[in-house]
Design a protein around this motif. Structure first.
Motif, short mmCIF file in Angstrom:
data_model
loop_
_atom_site.label_atom_id
_atom_site.label_comp_id
_atom_site.label_asym_id
_atom_site.label_seq_id
_atom_site.Cartn_x
_atom_site.Cartn_y
_atom_site.Cartn_z
N VAL A 47 0.86 -1.19 0.00
CA VAL A 47 0.00 0.00 0.00
C VAL A 47 0.89 1.23 0.00
CG1 VAL A 47 -1.75 1.27 1.30
CG2 VAL A 47 -1.79 -1.22 1.28
N CYS A 48 0.56 2.20 -0.84
CA CYS A 48 1.33 3.45 -0.89
C CYS A 48 1.29 4.12 0.47
CB CYS A 48 0.74 4.36 -1.96
SG CYS A 48 1.55 5.97 -2.02
N GLY A 49 2.44 4.55 0.95
CA GLY A 49 2.51 5.17 2.27
C GLY A 49 2.42 6.67 2.26
N TYR A 50 2.19 7.28 1.08
CA TYR A 50 2.26 8.74 1.02
C TYR A 50 1.04 9.44 1.57
CZ TYR A 50 6.51 9.00 -1.80
OH TYR A 50 7.80 8.93 -2.22
N CYS A 51 -0.17 8.90 1.30
CA CYS A 51 -1.34 9.64 1.81
C CYS A 51 -2.43 8.67 2.21
CB CYS A 51 -1.84 10.67 0.80
SG CYS A 51 -3.05 10.07 -0.38
N SER A 52 -3.49 9.22 2.77
CA SER A 52 -4.53 8.40 3.38
C SER A 52 -5.47 7.75 2.38
CB SER A 52 -5.34 9.25 4.35
OG SER A 52 -5.82 10.40 3.68
N VAL A 53 -5.31 8.01 1.09
CA VAL A 53 -6.13 7.30 0.11
C VAL A 53 -5.82 5.80 0.19
CG1 VAL A 53 -6.62 7.01 -2.35
CG2 VAL A 53 -6.34 9.29 -1.39
N GLY A 54 -4.55 5.45 0.42
CA GLY A 54 -4.18 4.05 0.61
C GLY A 54 -4.24 3.23 -0.65
N CYS A 55 -3.72 3.75 -1.76
CA CYS A 55 -3.74 3.01 -3.03
C CYS A 55 -2.90 1.74 -2.93
CB CYS A 55 -3.19 3.89 -4.15
SG CYS A 55 -4.19 5.34 -4.48
N SER A 56 -3.41 0.67 -3.54
CA SER A 56 -2.68 -0.59 -3.55
C SER A 56 -1.67 -0.59 -4.70
CB SER A 56 -3.65 -1.75 -3.71
OG SER A 56 -2.95 -2.97 -3.76
N SER A 82 -4.82 2.48 -10.72
CA SER A 82 -4.23 3.80 -10.98
C SER A 82 -3.35 4.23 -9.80
CB SER A 82 -5.33 4.84 -11.19
OG SER A 82 -6.09 4.97 -10.01
N LEU A 83 -2.44 5.13 -10.06
CA LEU A 83 -1.64 5.77 -9.02
C LEU A 83 -1.46 7.23 -9.42
CD1 LEU A 83 1.33 3.26 -8.44
CD2 LEU A 83 -0.63 3.62 -6.93
N CYS A 84 -1.38 8.13 -8.47
CA CYS A 84 -1.06 9.52 -8.82
C CYS A 84 0.44 9.60 -9.13
CB CYS A 84 -1.44 10.47 -7.68
SG CYS A 84 -0.32 10.42 -6.28
N SER A 85 0.89 10.76 -9.60
CA SER A 85 2.29 10.88 -10.02
C SER A 85 3.25 10.65 -8.86
CB SER A 85 2.54 12.27 -10.64
OG SER A 85 2.10 13.26 -9.75
N LYS A 86 2.83 11.05 -7.66
CA LYS A 86 3.71 10.86 -6.50
C LYS A 86 3.87 9.38 -6.19
CE LYS A 86 4.27 12.64 -1.86
NZ LYS A 86 3.73 13.57 -0.86
N GLY A 87 2.73 8.67 -6.15
CA GLY A 87 2.79 7.23 -5.89
C GLY A 87 3.55 6.49 -6.98
N SER A 88 3.38 6.94 -8.24
CA SER A 88 4.07 6.28 -9.36
C SER A 88 5.58 6.38 -9.23
CB SER A 88 3.66 6.90 -10.69
OG SER A 88 2.28 6.82 -10.86
S1 SF4 Z 1 -0.74 6.85 -5.11
FE1 SF4 Z 1 -1.14 9.02 -4.70
S2 SF4 Z 1 -3.33 9.12 -4.14
FE2 SF4 Z 1 -2.67 6.97 -3.95
S3 SF4 Z 1 -2.08 6.74 -1.76
FE3 SF4 Z 1 -0.22 7.24 -2.95
S4 SF4 Z 1 -0.04 9.47 -2.78
FE4 SF4 Z 1 -2.15 8.93 -2.21
#
Ligand code: SF4
Length: 202
Positions: A47-56, A82-88
């Motif tokens: 799980v992405c650790g950057y924000c609370s959306v918690g994308c897998s 999908s992932l945002c640019s930060k998660g990618s």
């Molecule tokens: S990929 Fe982007 S939107 Fe998803 S949890 Fe990570 S930072 Fe948040």
């Protein structure tokens, strides 16, 4: 090179406009990416650790555990691949492109140990995670036991005893999602903590 916020915004706007109107040639970047495809020995679901959306995420890693590749997990009901640019860009947490070879290599500056500075010390020491978790647990218990308020009475409206721990406060981060908030709240209530807040984003 240091940027002020204003310079950064100007630079970003100019770069965006240049890309939009074809002023910059992206072919070398595309060629580099095609000539250096990410390689990985095993995949891990996380799980992405950057924000609370918690994308897998599906995370590709090489021998030694360093990450070379990240993509969104299409089986997740949260982000559906999908992932945002930060998660990618999360692979860059553990991997850099070597200036010498142009290849992806483990980031030599990545911290793999806990940095500990003892009270009143000016020196940082490397410690293992197991040591840190035990030290946190011991200090929580010591603080809780020494600051627990035993009022010895029951609330008249409910008949419940209102003892509490007044020496600990809990402040959660914006990376907490609902499940994390539920667990931390359960733990803090069990300890008797009454100063409880978090910075939720979803
Ligand atoms: S990929 Fe982007 S939107 Fe998803 S949890 Fe990570 S930072 Fe948040």
């Amino acid at each position: 090179m240091d940027f002020t916020r204003r310079e950064f915004l100007k630079f970003s706007t100019a770069t965006g406009a240049g890309l939009m109107f074809g002023l910059f040639d992206l072919k070398p970047i595309v060629a580099f990416a095609q000539a250096n495809p990410p390689i990985w020995a095993r995949e891990t679901i996380s799980v992405c650790g950057y924000c609370s959306v918690g994308c897998s995420m599906i995370i590709g890693s090489q021998e030694g555990g360093y990450v070379t590749y990240v993509q969104g997990n299409p089986d997740s009901p949260i982000n559906k691949g999908s992932l945002c640019s930060k998660g990618s860009a999360a692979a860059q947490l553990s991997t850099i492109v070597s200036n010498d070879t142009g290849k992806m290599v483990p980031n030599p500056r990545r911290l793999t140990k806990v940095k500990y500075r003892a009270p009143y010390s000016t020196v940082w020491e490397d410690r293992e995670y197991g040591w840190a978790i035990r030290a946190i647990a011991e200090r929580v218990q010591t603080t809780r036991d020494s600051t627990f308020v035993d009022v010895g009475v029951k609330a008249p409206e409910t008949g419940l005893t209102v003892n509490r721990c007044e020496g600990i406060a809990s402040l959660g981060a914006a990376a907490f999602h609902n499940e994390s908030c539920y667990l931390i709240t359960k733990l803090m209530r069990a300890l008797g903590v009454v100063y409880l807040e978090h910075q939720a984003r979803v």
